[in-house]
Write a protein that holds these residues in place. Sequence first.
Motif, PDB file in Angstrom:
ATOM      1  N   ARG A   1       0.809  -1.227   0.000  1.00  0.00           N
ATOM      2  CA  ARG A   1       0.000   0.000   0.000  1.00  0.00           C
ATOM      3  C   ARG A   1       0.845   1.282   0.000  1.00  0.00           C
ATOM      4  O   ARG A   1       0.463   2.297   0.554  1.00  0.00           O
ATOM      5  N   SER A   2       2.022   1.213  -0.641  1.00  0.00           N
ATOM      6  CA  SER A   2       2.845   2.417  -0.750  1.00  0.00           C
ATOM      7  C   SER A   2       2.272   3.386  -1.775  1.00  0.00           C
ATOM      8  O   SER A   2       2.586   4.577  -1.753  1.00  0.00           O
ATOM      9  N   ILE A   3       1.431   2.853  -2.664  1.00  0.00           N
ATOM     10  CA  ILE A   3       0.720   3.677  -3.645  1.00  0.00           C
ATOM     11  C   ILE A   3      -0.741   3.250  -3.591  1.00  0.00           C
ATOM     12  O   ILE A   3      -1.061   2.072  -3.693  1.00  0.00           O
ATOM     13  N   ARG A   4      -1.628   4.248  -3.416  1.00  0.00           N
ATOM     14  CA  ARG A   4      -3.052   3.971  -3.280  1.00  0.00           C
ATOM     15  C   ARG A   4      -3.845   4.791  -4.292  1.00  0.00           C
ATOM     16  O   ARG A   4      -3.348   5.795  -4.811  1.00  0.00           O
TER      17      ARG A   4
ATOM     18  N   ARG B   1      -6.267   3.912 -11.123  1.00  0.00           N
ATOM     19  CA  ARG B   1      -6.549   2.485 -11.206  1.00  0.00           C
ATOM     20  C   ARG B   1      -5.277   1.710 -10.898  1.00  0.00           C
ATOM     21  O   ARG B   1      -4.184   2.073 -11.350  1.00  0.00           O
ATOM     22  N   ILE B   2      -5.421   0.633 -10.135  1.00  0.00           N
ATOM     23  CA  ILE B   2      -4.305  -0.260  -9.837  1.00  0.00           C
ATOM     24  C   ILE B   2      -4.765  -1.679 -10.152  1.00  0.00           C
ATOM     25  O   ILE B   2      -5.789  -2.132  -9.650  1.00  0.00           O
ATOM     26  N   THR B   3      -4.021  -2.355 -11.022  1.00  0.00           N
ATOM     27  CA  THR B   3      -4.320  -3.755 -11.339  1.00  0.00           C
ATOM     28  C   THR B   3      -3.080  -4.579 -11.021  1.00  0.00           C
ATOM     29  O   THR B   3      -2.036  -4.037 -10.654  1.00  0.00           O
ATOM     30  N   THR B   4      -3.184  -5.877 -11.203  1.00  0.00           N
ATOM     31  CA  THR B   4      -2.023  -6.731 -10.958  1.00  0.00           C
ATOM     32  C   THR B   4      -0.955  -6.558 -12.021  1.00  0.00           C
ATOM     33  O   THR B   4       0.192  -6.951 -11.820  1.00  0.00           O
ATOM     34  N   ARG B   5      -1.265  -5.916 -13.144  1.00  0.00           N
ATOM     35  CA  ARG B   5      -0.305  -5.762 -14.239  1.00  0.00           C
ATOM     36  C   ARG B   5       0.173  -4.329 -14.453  1.00  0.00           C
ATOM     37  O   ARG B   5       1.304  -4.101 -14.859  1.00  0.00           O
ATOM     38  N   TYR B   6      -0.672  -3.338 -14.182  1.00  0.00           N
ATOM     39  CA  TYR B   6      -0.316  -1.945 -14.455  1.00  0.00           C
ATOM     40  C   TYR B   6      -1.079  -1.000 -13.527  1.00  0.00           C
ATOM     41  O   TYR B   6      -1.995  -1.383 -12.816  1.00  0.00           O
TER      42      TYR B   6
ATOM     43  N   HIS C   1       3.481  12.215  -3.813  1.00  0.00           N
ATOM     44  CA  HIS C   1       3.277  13.549  -3.263  1.00  0.00           C
ATOM     45  C   HIS C   1       2.220  13.559  -2.173  1.00  0.00           C
ATOM     46  O   HIS C   1       2.044  14.572  -1.496  1.00  0.00           O
ATOM     47  N   SER C   2       1.498  12.457  -2.022  1.00  0.00           N
ATOM     48  CA  SER C   2       0.426  12.419  -1.029  1.00  0.00           C
ATOM     49  C   SER C   2       0.517  11.170  -0.154  1.00  0.00           C
ATOM     50  O   SER C   2      -0.480  10.735   0.401  1.00  0.00           O
ATOM     51  N   TYR C   3       1.696  10.617  -0.013  1.00  0.00           N
ATOM     52  CA  TYR C   3       1.874   9.377   0.747  1.00  0.00           C
ATOM     53  C   TYR C   3       1.400   9.529   2.187  1.00  0.00           C
ATOM     54  O   TYR C   3       0.611   8.740   2.678  1.00  0.00           O
ATOM     55  N   THR C   4       1.878  10.558   2.881  1.00  0.00           N
ATOM     56  CA  THR C   4       1.442  10.794   4.255  1.00  0.00           C
ATOM     57  C   THR C   4       0.566  12.035   4.370  1.00  0.00           C
ATOM     58  O   THR C   4      -0.117  12.213   5.375  1.00  0.00           O
TER      59      THR C   4
END
Length: 176
Positions: free
Chosen positions: A12-15, A31-36, A62-65
Amino acid sequence: NYLSGFIILLDRSIRLGDMITVDGHYGEVTRITTRYMVVRTLTGVEAIIPNDTLVTSTVLNHSYTDKRVRLAVRVQVAYRTDVPALLALMIELAQEHPRVLREPEPTAHVVNLAESGVDVELGFWIEDPERGSQNVRSDVSVEILRKFQARGIEIPYPQREVRLLGADPDPNSHRK
């Protein structure tokens, strides 16, 4: 790509909704998929980035925390300007913009004593960069111009003195 996708989904470093820069693309993760992953830029272009790129490259989140981002507007004013009053005016006009945060509060500083004037920077924070940042920067810049003109604050332009060497020093010599 699949293994990288699982790593991204698990750590979950990128959401979804994060503002990231990767491989030259800056925008919101839509969008987050298993490939891209799909990154939508602020101009509406969507970049489809393979997950292995995300794992093997540096990703700026830029918005991690914190989603807030700092924006800045630089301007140059004439040396005869009352700089402390100018800095207070710039802070005041930033606070009038509805998207500029009160905390952290806007700041204004002298950044350089330049050739043609004093360089000053107004810095302020917004919490919704996905709605665009250039539009806020533009609004604030237009307001700076409007208030500077109303108060007679000069934004100088470079001036050069040109001397012609070897020219006849008598301006009327061509009439002889």
